[in-house]
Design a protein around this motif. Structure first.
Motif, PDB file in Angstrom:
ATOM      1  N   HIS A 198      19.610 -16.023 -36.621  1.00 34.10           N
ATOM      2  CA  HIS A 198      18.307 -15.871 -35.957  1.00 34.10           C
ATOM      3  C   HIS A 198      17.974 -14.374 -35.769  1.00 34.10           C
ATOM      4  N   HIS A 252      22.482 -11.425 -25.476  1.00 31.17           N
ATOM      5  CA  HIS A 252      21.512 -12.173 -24.672  1.00 31.17           C
ATOM      6  C   HIS A 252      21.849 -13.663 -24.667  1.00 31.17           C
ATOM      7  N   THR A 260      23.113 -15.480 -21.197  1.00 30.04           N
ATOM      8  CA  THR A 260      22.234 -16.517 -20.640  1.00 30.04           C
ATOM      9  C   THR A 260      22.927 -17.886 -20.668  1.00 30.04           C
ATOM     10  N   ALA A 316      19.331  -9.485 -17.114  1.00 35.50           N
ATOM     11  CA  ALA A 316      18.211  -8.577 -16.886  1.00 35.50           C
ATOM     12  C   ALA A 316      18.434  -7.262 -17.633  1.00 35.50           C
ATOM     13  N   LYS A 324       5.094  -8.747 -31.714  1.00 38.04           N
ATOM     14  CA  LYS A 324       5.663  -9.770 -30.832  1.00 38.04           C
ATOM     15  C   LYS A 324       5.663  -9.287 -29.380  1.00 38.04           C
ATOM     16  N   MET A 375      10.177 -17.062 -18.561  1.00 41.45           N
ATOM     17  CA  MET A 375      11.600 -16.766 -18.779  1.00 41.45           C
ATOM     18  C   MET A 375      12.069 -15.620 -17.874  1.00 41.45           C
ATOM     19  N   GLY A 377      14.659 -15.708 -14.561  1.00 36.11           N
ATOM     20  CA  GLY A 377      15.833 -14.836 -14.456  1.00 36.11           C
ATOM     21  C   GLY A 377      15.911 -14.173 -13.085  1.00 36.11           C
ATOM     22  N   ALA A 400      17.273 -22.766 -15.152  1.00 37.17           N
ATOM     23  CA  ALA A 400      17.951 -21.927 -16.145  1.00 37.17           C
ATOM     24  C   ALA A 400      17.789 -22.535 -17.532  1.00 37.17           C
ATOM     25  N   GLY A 406      14.593 -21.707 -18.873  1.00 36.90           N
ATOM     26  CA  GLY A 406      14.625 -20.320 -19.359  1.00 36.90           C
ATOM     27  C   GLY A 406      15.127 -20.262 -20.793  1.00 36.90           C
ATOM     28  N   GLY A 438      12.851 -19.127 -23.844  1.00 36.16           N
ATOM     29  CA  GLY A 438      13.312 -17.965 -24.607  1.00 36.16           C
ATOM     30  C   GLY A 438      13.321 -18.260 -26.098  1.00 36.16           C
ATOM     31  N   TRP A 439      13.849 -19.432 -26.450  1.00 32.77           N
ATOM     32  CA  TRP A 439      13.898 -19.768 -27.878  1.00 32.77           C
ATOM     33  C   TRP A 439      12.522 -19.971 -28.453  1.00 32.77           C
ATOM     34  N   PHE A 491       9.750 -18.730 -27.407  1.00 35.09           N
ATOM     35  CA  PHE A 491       9.116 -17.413 -27.491  1.00 35.09           C
ATOM     36  C   PHE A 491       9.621 -16.644 -28.710  1.00 35.09           C
ATOM     37  N   ALA A 492      10.957 -16.598 -28.874  1.00 31.91           N
ATOM     38  CA  ALA A 492      11.514 -15.783 -29.958  1.00 31.91           C
ATOM     39  C   ALA A 492      11.104 -16.331 -31.329  1.00 31.91           C
TER      40      ALA A 492
HETATM   41 FE1  HEB Z   1      15.302 -13.760 -22.634  1.00 32.42          FE
HETATM   42  C1  HEB Z   1      14.738 -14.177 -26.051  1.00 32.42           C
HETATM   43  C2  HEB Z   1      13.886 -10.586 -22.754  1.00 32.42           C
HETATM   44  C3  HEB Z   1      15.594 -13.528 -19.188  1.00 32.42           C
HETATM   45  C4  HEB Z   1      16.940 -16.893 -22.569  1.00 32.42           C
HETATM   46  N1  HEB Z   1      14.476 -12.594 -24.131  1.00 32.42           N
HETATM   47  C5  HEB Z   1      14.301 -12.979 -25.421  1.00 32.42           C
HETATM   48  C6  HEB Z   1      13.597 -11.939 -26.109  1.00 32.42           C
HETATM   49  C7  HEB Z   1      13.366 -10.937 -25.198  1.00 32.42           C
HETATM   50  C8  HEB Z   1      13.922 -11.356 -23.946  1.00 32.42           C
HETATM   51  C9  HEB Z   1      12.633  -9.631 -25.429  1.00 32.42           C
HETATM   52  C10 HEB Z   1      13.106 -11.996 -27.572  1.00 32.42           C
HETATM   53  C11 HEB Z   1      14.129 -11.492 -28.538  1.00 32.42           C
HETATM   54  C12 HEB Z   1      13.598 -11.645 -29.935  1.00 32.42           C
HETATM   55  O1  HEB Z   1      12.618 -12.334 -30.180  1.00 32.42           O
HETATM   56  O2  HEB Z   1      14.214 -11.032 -30.846  1.00 32.42           O
HETATM   57  N2  HEB Z   1      14.863 -12.289 -21.227  1.00 32.42           N
HETATM   58  C13 HEB Z   1      14.298 -11.086 -21.476  1.00 32.42           C
HETATM   59  C14 HEB Z   1      14.121 -10.397 -20.229  1.00 32.42           C
HETATM   60  C15 HEB Z   1      14.592 -11.207 -19.236  1.00 32.42           C
HETATM   61  C16 HEB Z   1      15.059 -12.416 -19.870  1.00 32.42           C
HETATM   62  C17 HEB Z   1      13.504  -9.016 -20.064  1.00 32.42           C
HETATM   63  C18 HEB Z   1      14.562 -10.946 -17.727  1.00 32.42           C
HETATM   64  C19 HEB Z   1      15.809 -10.681 -17.121  1.00 32.42           C
HETATM   65  N3  HEB Z   1      16.133 -14.969 -21.149  1.00 32.42           N
HETATM   66  C20 HEB Z   1      16.095 -14.708 -19.815  1.00 32.42           C
HETATM   67  C21 HEB Z   1      16.665 -15.823 -19.090  1.00 32.42           C
HETATM   68  C22 HEB Z   1      17.045 -16.754 -20.017  1.00 32.42           C
HETATM   69  C23 HEB Z   1      16.697 -16.208 -21.327  1.00 32.42           C
HETATM   70  C24 HEB Z   1      16.792 -15.876 -17.590  1.00 32.42           C
HETATM   71  C25 HEB Z   1      17.693 -18.090 -19.834  1.00 32.42           C
HETATM   72  C26 HEB Z   1      18.388 -18.497 -18.811  1.00 32.42           C
HETATM   73  N4  HEB Z   1      15.766 -15.282 -24.073  1.00 32.42           N
HETATM   74  C27 HEB Z   1      16.520 -16.415 -23.819  1.00 32.42           C
HETATM   75  C28 HEB Z   1      16.793 -17.067 -25.087  1.00 32.42           C
HETATM   76  C29 HEB Z   1      16.155 -16.300 -26.092  1.00 32.42           C
HETATM   77  C30 HEB Z   1      15.507 -15.169 -25.418  1.00 32.42           C
HETATM   78  C31 HEB Z   1      17.631 -18.320 -25.262  1.00 32.42           C
HETATM   79  C32 HEB Z   1      16.151 -16.582 -27.628  1.00 32.42           C
HETATM   80  C33 HEB Z   1      17.275 -15.827 -28.300  1.00 32.42           C
HETATM   81  C34 HEB Z   1      16.908 -14.419 -28.600  1.00 32.42           C
HETATM   82  O3  HEB Z   1      17.518 -13.495 -28.023  1.00 32.42           O
HETATM   83  O4  HEB Z   1      16.037 -14.176 -29.410  1.00 32.42           O
END
Ligand code: HEB
Length: 438
Positions: free
Chosen positions: A146, A182, A186, A235, A252, A326, A330, A367, A370, A374-375, A377-378
């Protein structure tokens, strides 16, 4: 185009389901290890019981993690042949090494689960350390693919041919360490808060300060402190993740912050939603200069806005909301663990007010949200690319069709898996109550 949306939905559902078990599979062994060590240090039998019970729960979760992980692997080849061609030639190393990490984890888990009472104290700690190490290494290795999708390295595509392949350069792509970090921290954080949730729930159901209550109270505090510690690391490392986006995937970061105009002294928008029409974040709070500072530790840093890109290349704008959720989760969880610590360890109270208990119960599900946010979003934030600036997702997708029926079939499989794992855990722990084991 429709097939593309179906393929993405199917794969997203698979990953969204798998990631729950994968995350707990990395996080819970660490908690078992910490409680086993606490037992060796304090000789308090409760901690030994925690380590055993959590490892048994972990074994059940692993039983779902393995089939869903296998399904994810099969779907990668079925749905994304174009992508897998690059993976096979350029970034196969992580998949290959992962097999060994998995063997290590599975082997020592069996040793610990089945031969616990015959192992010496040091051997128990060694076994659990190797389980944790194996689980964590698996996660970091797999998510390195990834990481590679966001910051590809180690090859070029010339006239449709993949040339100049350097597998180690691909392996150590620019976001390997930060993304791996990360994902690991997490997962530890989420494993800890999941335990905290269960412990808090069990405490609420106890009448009076019984032995069982104290067992769960100790579990709660161990989990809250571990979770708080890893929230702090999250963080710090999340800050590095954001700086990597600034450097390698600026659109992004712009979408995450709803920034349209390229500017120095860029403000950080917290909350609200990004409006495509008026090109601004509505209902959010703007903190002047902060985004520039976060992006590169200086207020006059120029942060690129979405207007610098053609609209077809914009990531979906809802990622701003996901990113905020997310980050918010945190900091909220860090705050809750500090409150728990002050109340229990500094003010030395052995029981907690009800509202606080309900907040602790919420920590695990939060959590996990979160993780999911996060996934999403990424991965959606990287669209329209499957490999950033190298391969479009629509060029990687299969041409065979028939994904709709696959979707329904896998949906049923996940539902069955989910129901069975819940039932197995429920009946196992019902038949082996804490009160008997302590
Ligand atoms: Fe995170 C993703 C930042 C918290 C889970 N994040 C992520 C990204 C960024 C961040 C910039 C995108 C990367 C790329 O797309 O390459 N975070 C951040 C910050 C904070 C956080 C500044 C505050 C401290 N996270 C968080 C939490 C959780 C998370 C609390 C759960 C529990 N994320 C996450 C995941 C992901 C992210 C699972 C997907 C994988 C990577 O690294 O991409």
């Amino acid at each position: 185009m429709d097939e593309l949306i179906l393929a993405r939905s199917l794969f997203g559902t698979t990953m969204g389901f798998h990631i729950i078990f994968a995350t707990l599979g990395v996080g819970i062994p660490l908690l078992s290890l910490i409680s086993e060590i606490t037992y060796q240090v304090t000789k308090d039998k409760h901690y030994a019981v925690m380590a055993q019970r959590w490892t048994k729960g972990f074994a059940v979760l692993l039983g779902v993690g393995i089939p869903t992980g296998t399904i994810a692997g099969v779907q990668l080849t079925l749905l994304w042949p174009g992508f897998m061609e690059v993976v096979g030639k350029v970034i196969a190393l992580p998949f290959q090494i992962e097999i060994f990490a998995f063997l290590l984890e599975a082997l020592f888990m069996s040793i610990y689960v089945y031969a616990q009472d015959r192992l010496s104290a040091s051997m128990r700690i060694i076994s659990l350390s190797l389980v944790t190490l194996g689980a964590c290494a698996s996660a970091v290795l797999i998510t390195n693919v990834h990481a590679f999708e966001g910051t590809p390295a180690g090859f070029r595509i010339v006239n449709g041919e993949i040339v100049d392949i350097d597998p180690w350069a691909a392996f150590f792509n620019p976001s390997f360490f930060v993304t791996g970090g990360h994902v690991a921290v997490t997962a530890f954080m989420t494993g800890a808060f999941t335990i905290a949730s269960i412990a808090a729930f069990k405490m609420l159901r106890e009448k009076g300060l019984t032995n069982v209550y104290h067992f769960h109270r100790k579990a709660l505090m161990l989990a809250l402190i571990t979770g708080g510690f890893f929230s702090l690391l999250t963080a710090l490392n999340g800050h590095d993740s954001a700086q990597l986006l600034h450097k390698y995937q600026p659109e992004k970061l712009a979408a995450a912050e709803g920034l349209f105009e390229t500017q120095a002294y860029a403000p950080l928008a917290i909350g609200g939603y990004t409006d495509r029409e008026s090109k601004e974040v509505k209902w959010g709070i703007e903190i002047p200069w902060l985004l520039s500072f976060l992006a590169n530790n200086r207020f006059d840093e120029v942060v690129i806005g979405l207007n610098d890109y053609p609209e077809e290349e914009w990531p979906p704008l809802f990622v701003h909301t996901l990113f905020n959720a997310m980050v918010g989760i945190g900091f909220l969880l860090l705050g809750l663990s500090i409150i728990g610590f002050i109340w229990h360890d500094l003010m030395r109270k052995k029981s907690f007010p009800k509202w606080m208990m309900w907040l602790f119960i919420a920590t695990g599900p939060l959590a996990m949200c979160g993780i999911e946010f996060g996934w999403i979003f990424a991965c959606t934030g990287r669209q329209p690319w499957v490999i950033y600036r190298v391969m479009l997702t629509e060029d990687a997708v299969t041409k065979t069709g028939g994904i709709g029926s696959l979707f329904i079939m896998f949906g049923i499989v996940y539902l069955i898996l989910l129901i069975s794992v819940v039932l197995v855990l429920y009946y196992y722990f019902k038949r082996h109550p804490v009160s008997k084991e302590i």
